[in-house]
Write a protein that holds these residues in place. Structure first.
Motif, mmCIF file in Angstrom:
data_model
loop_
_atom_site.group_PDB
_atom_site.id
_atom_site.type_symbol
_atom_site.label_atom_id
_atom_site.label_comp_id
_atom_site.label_asym_id
_atom_site.label_seq_id
_atom_site.Cartn_x
_atom_site.Cartn_y
_atom_site.Cartn_z
ATOM 1 N N VAL A 34 -26.576 -10.469 -77.556
ATOM 2 C CA VAL A 34 -26.833 -10.722 -76.134
ATOM 3 C C VAL A 34 -27.451 -9.485 -75.489
ATOM 4 N N THR A 53 -31.283 -9.431 -73.911
ATOM 5 C CA THR A 53 -31.458 -9.289 -72.464
ATOM 6 C C THR A 53 -31.799 -7.853 -72.079
ATOM 7 N N ILE A 107 -21.444 -8.193 -73.192
ATOM 8 C CA ILE A 107 -20.228 -8.960 -73.450
ATOM 9 C C ILE A 107 -19.132 -7.986 -73.839
ATOM 10 N N ILE A 115 -20.548 -22.424 -76.064
ATOM 11 C CA ILE A 115 -21.678 -21.534 -76.373
ATOM 12 C C ILE A 115 -21.949 -21.524 -77.875
ATOM 13 N N PHE A 126 -22.190 -19.758 -66.004
ATOM 14 C CA PHE A 126 -23.386 -19.860 -66.841
ATOM 15 C C PHE A 126 -24.598 -20.155 -65.973
ATOM 16 N N GLU A 151 -31.686 -15.354 -69.130
ATOM 17 C CA GLU A 151 -30.387 -14.877 -69.608
ATOM 18 C C GLU A 151 -29.612 -16.012 -70.285
ATOM 19 N N GLN A 152 -29.693 -17.205 -69.674
ATOM 20 C CA GLN A 152 -29.028 -18.362 -70.288
ATOM 21 C C GLN A 152 -29.565 -18.596 -71.691
ATOM 22 N N ILE A 198 -28.260 -16.058 -74.099
ATOM 23 C CA ILE A 198 -26.861 -16.284 -74.492
ATOM 24 C C ILE A 198 -26.770 -17.402 -75.531
#
Ligand code: NA
Ligand code: NA
Lengths: 427, 307, 179
Positions: free
Chosen positions: B28, B32, B38, B118, B223, B230-231, B234
């Motif tokens: 992640v 990003t 995280i 996820i 979310f 970003e979604q 992820i």
């Protein structure tokens, strides 16, 4: 302002305003929840889930069992067995108090019920023989700490669950340290009594009376055999042993000693409700408090900081003990174990410490927490029994706290003392 | 501004949950450029897994890894994965869970609970271990006192074989097996390896009746509050962490079986036709739970997707 | 008003005794049915947890009657009594505010269970019913704290009486119980 600072300041202010410790932690958590934008449902969710745990049920049940055995004549008979052996020894009654506590600890899983069960009998006798109220209260409060070291033990159950350590192994590991601490406490009580000149002039050692008391006390003596035997024979789990203690106590006091009455039972049930309601509620808000700190990485930073101080496992263990003793002044035993086990255990395991060994050290630190103000639950019970203030009682308990610290040092440097019996039984 | 997402689970740092979570976190950050990080919190620091799921639902925690059978409290249909004899082994389970039927179930889960799945992270395919008998047919389990983790579906399955499922807390299991309070338990070979159960048990049979996994769930509102890129990051990181952790578990189960053989446990590796006998017997309990989990048709489609 | 609290206390006693007795029975049944009759019961563990949770919260509210809650009061001794009293009162008001927050959060929580299903794992009871007693208990709890705050009208009495009351109040807070 950082959330950590806000939670700390509002906690201290709430305490200074005389709010209950549980509510102070809750109020500080509310402040932190508003600052960090968490939903308020988080508060009630965690307060609810903190109690939604089977092993915690053992706490009110052990309090109930202690009350029933006290009102039903079981504790009296345990005391009666030791009484004829005192003679003219200095501090004889104090020695009996600690021995009776050790014995009762093998029935009870927590500290305050042990203090209540033995103290309600021994404190009046000590006062009658001229022991000071502070001394009597302190000796009982210290003896009562053995309730969590000698198996069964609620804190060990909670530690076992939090750390995935075998609970029967922890119980077995507590036996030798329990005897060592008991012996050291007896030695301290003897020396203090000798200095104060406490002794009874007229009594003498009476073996005939001892034999009679032994026969009378048979059913009370069987209680630990049934409770510990049942756990080791795997008939019931350590948590379930609490309900067996309740039922056994009810059975013996009703059908054998015939000392129960409806009024007595009602009193015991409501006493249990009050104590559970005022102690267990601390766990709920302390868990919220702890989870907010965890979300702010504060315990993890504490653990990392401790880990960075040294590579020597003894140095680290000693530092951890100092931190635990300090936190134990302010926080309830169970809440402390639930919050700190997950962060501290990886630190000590990394240094090669056995989790069972660490569990016993942790429990010993919690014993000190029972005796240190401002939150010393054993002292609270002793206060109720003697009418002394917490300041004077905690001052009188100081020698015993030093004894416990000595015991911790001994246990840290000699892991065999804890690991020998569990390794013998379980390999 | 930088977004920090808190991911909690109940396992130890050596467990596949945590290794997968670390891979997820790494990916992640990478995808990003550090805008989203995280923070993985192990060891039940945020409470037990059902409590964490509720906290995610309320929006106080961002992500949690929760065993699929424990999420049935929030959406009974998710219990479809708790049914016995669904998947032959870890790779076939992975095929079904990662496929369109899996997506359909997770989509429905999100509508029911407000939590997005996820990725998933396997914890193994359960074998039966015990101290009494080399289990080769379901009849061999007759009268066996087996530790059960308390799930109604699992209890029903073992009862169908004539075994007696008994609840024992995980922390008390090792000594319970050692002292013969219970004759055996069902668990993945990976757990047999990492928790050293091979020291106290003699027999292991690779029944593969239950292949379980943890679901990494995220609050859907949280979310949606992230930017579209970003979604995507992820979800992409989740896909990779999922593949990685299923692979780890498959390998760990193989290592567990190898270790069991090495220390002299009697290991029964079931052939496909022998396993079919267990599967046919276990599938008898499907009828009892079919309505609860979304119907027989969905079960059949899930099984088909695994082949 | 007095009658309401007397009735509440009596009702609480009955509820507490019933909850604790049921808890003991359920757990003893769990042990005996497994060991003696070899028939493990599946619902007892979950049932016991819910009884325990209600018992704790009722007990918590009940403990307020006699100031059984554990607090730190050593510092009140070294300050003038009116100041100590004032601080204690402020603390009580904040306590009430905290309880109101819990009630509010509890109602929101109940609404969230209505929005998304949440059922007990083994007994399959809707968690709404398990959780519902908590805001109810907290309402009674709050009434009790408010009563402790209001029932004695300190400022109408002579100063000496106030001091006497305060000394008693502090003693109660310090020992955690009415002797
Ligand atoms: Na004990
Ligand atoms: Na303390």
């Amino acid at each position: 302002m950082s959330v950590g600072a806000a939670i700390g300041i509002s906690f201290v202010v709430s305490l200074l305003l005389g709010m209950p410790i549980a509510i102070s932690m809750g109020a500080a958590s509310v402040v932190a929840i508003f600052i960090s934008g968490l939903p308020i449902t988080f508060l009630v969710q965690v307060m609810f889930e903190a109690l939604n745990s089977f092993p915690l049920i053992a706490i009110p049940l052990f309090i109930l069992a202690g009350g029933i055995m006290e009102k039903g004549g079981l504790s009296q008979r345990i005391v009666n067995i030791f009484m004829p052996l005192i003679g003219r020894t200095y501090g004889g009654l104090a020695v009996v108090t600690i021995m009776a506590c050790m014995f009762f600890a093998a029935i009870s899983g927590s500290g305050p019920p042990t203090v209540a069960a033995i103290g309600s009998i021994m404190i009046p006798s000590m006062l009658k023989q001229g022991y000071s109220a502070n001394f009597s209260g302190a000796v009982t409060a210290s003896g009562g700490t053995l309730g969590i070291l000698i198996p069964p033990s609620v804190p060990m159950i909670i530690y076992g669950i939090s750390s995935d350590t075998s609970i029967p192994r922890l119980f077995a590991a507590g036996i030798i340290p329990g005897i060592i601490v008991g012996t050291l406490l007896i030695a301290a009580a003897y020396l203090l009594s000798r200095r104060a000149g406490y002794r009874s002039e007229e009594s003498r050692v009476d073996f005939a009376a001892f034999r009679v008391a032994l026969r009378e006390g048979f059913w009370a003596l069987m209680a630990p055999v049934i409770i510990l035997g049942g756990i080791y024979a795997s008939i019931f789990t350590p948590t379930e042993s609490a309900v067996v203690a309740v039922v056994y106590g009810l059975f013996v006091s009703t059908f054998v000693y015939r000392e129960t009455s409806f009024a007595k039972l009602k009193e015991v049930f409501l006493f249990c409700a009050t104590i559970s309601g005022s102690i267990l509620v601390i766990i709920t808000t302390a868990t919220v408090f702890g989870q907010i700190l965890t979300l702010q990485n504060i315990p993890q930073e504490l653990a990392a900081w401790i880990g960075s101080l040294s590579d020597n496992k003894y140095v680290i263990l000693i530092i951890i003990c100092l931190v635990l003793i300090f936190i134990g002044m302010w926080m309830d035993t169970i809440a402390q174990i639930i919050l700190l086990t997950p962060v501290l255990l990886p630190v000590v395991i990394g240094l090669g410490v056995d989790p069972v060994h660490f569990g016993i050290i942790f429990v010993l630190c919690c014993e000190i927490g029972f005796l240190t103000p401002p939150l010393g639950v054993n002292l609270f019970v002793a206060m109720r029994l003697t009418g002394c203030s917490i300041e004077s009682l905690s001052k009188s308990a100081l020698p015993y706290v030093i004894v416990l610290i000595l015991a911790i040092v001994l246990i840290i440097f000699l892991p065999q003392l804890t690991l020998w019996i569990p390794n013998l039984i379980y390999g | 501004a930088e977004t920090v997402l808190k991911l909690g689970h109940v396992s130890s740092p050596e467990n596949v949950y945590h290794k997968g979570a670390l891979r997820f976190a790494e990916k992640v950050s990478e995808l990003t450029d550090g805008a989203v990080t995280i923070d993985a919190l192990c060891c039940a620091q945020l409470g037990n897994d059902v409590a964490q799921a509720k906290t995610v639902q309320l929006g106080a925690q961002d992500l949690a890894i929760v065993s699929s059978n424990n999420l049935a409290q929030f959406d009974p249909k998710i219990d479809i994965f708790s049914l016995p004899a669904l998947f032959q082994d870890i790779p076939s389970a992975q095929k079904a869970v990662f496929g369109p039927v899996g997506d359909e179930i997770f989509e429905n889960f999100m509508k029911t609970t407000g939590m997005r799945v996820i990725y998933t992270t396997a914890w193994g395919s359960r074998a039966v271990i015990n101290n009494k008998v080399a289990v080769k047919t379901p009849a061999d389990m007759d009268g066996l006192l087996l530790r059960s983790p308390g799930s109604p579906v699992m209890n029903a399955t073992y009862k169908a074989f004539g075994a007696n499922p008994t609840p024992v807390a995980f922390a008390e299991l090792f000594t319970a097996l050692q002292q013969k309070t219970v004759d055996g338990a069902d668990m993945s070979p990976c757990d047999v390896l990492t928790l050293k159960y091979y020291e106290v048990q003699n027999h292991l049979t690779t029944t593969n009746l239950f292949t379980g996994f943890g679901m990494v769930i995220m609050n859907e509102r949280k979310f949606q509050s992230l930017s579209e890129s970003e979604q995507e990051a992820i979800l992409a990181a989740g896909r990779e962490a999922g593949e990685y952790s299923w692979g780890l578990t498959a390998q760990c189960d193989l290592d567990g079986i190898a270790k069991a053989k090495e220390v002299g446990m009697e290991v029964v590796m079931l052939e496909p036709d022998e396993r079919a006998v267990f599967f046919d017997a276990a599938r008898g309990v499907w009828d009892e739970f079919a309505d609860r989990v979304g119907g027989r048709d969905l079960i059949d489609r899930l099984v088909a997707a695994s082949q | 008003m007095k009658r309401l609290f007397m009735w509440l206390n009596r009702a609480d006693q009955v509820v507490l005794i019933c909850l604790l007795s049921t808890l003991v029975c359920v757990l003893f049944l769990q042990v005996t049915s497994r060991f003696i009759f070899k028939l493990p019961i599946e619902w007892s563990e979950e049932m016991a947890r819910f009884l325990f949770i209600w018992f704790c919260w009722f007990g918590c509210s009940y403990a307020t009657i006699n100031y059984h809650h554990i607090r730190i009061t050593a510092h009140f001794r070294i300050m003038p009594v009116p100041l100590a009293l004032l601080l204690l009162r402020v603390g009580d008001v904040l306590w009430i505010l905290f309880n109101l927050v819990v009630i509010w959060g509890g109602v929101l929580y109940l609404m969230s269970i209505r929005e998304y299903p949440y059922r007990a794992m083994i007994t399959d009871i809707d968690m709404f019913w398990i959780f519902l007693p908590i805001p109810v208990i907290f309402t009674i709890f709050t009434l009790r704290v408010a009563k402790n705050l209001f029932d004695r009208d300190y400022f109408d009495r002579s100063m000496s009486e106030v001091e006497l009351e305060a000394a008693e109040e502090i003693a109660i807070a310090q020992t955690g119980a009415k002797q």
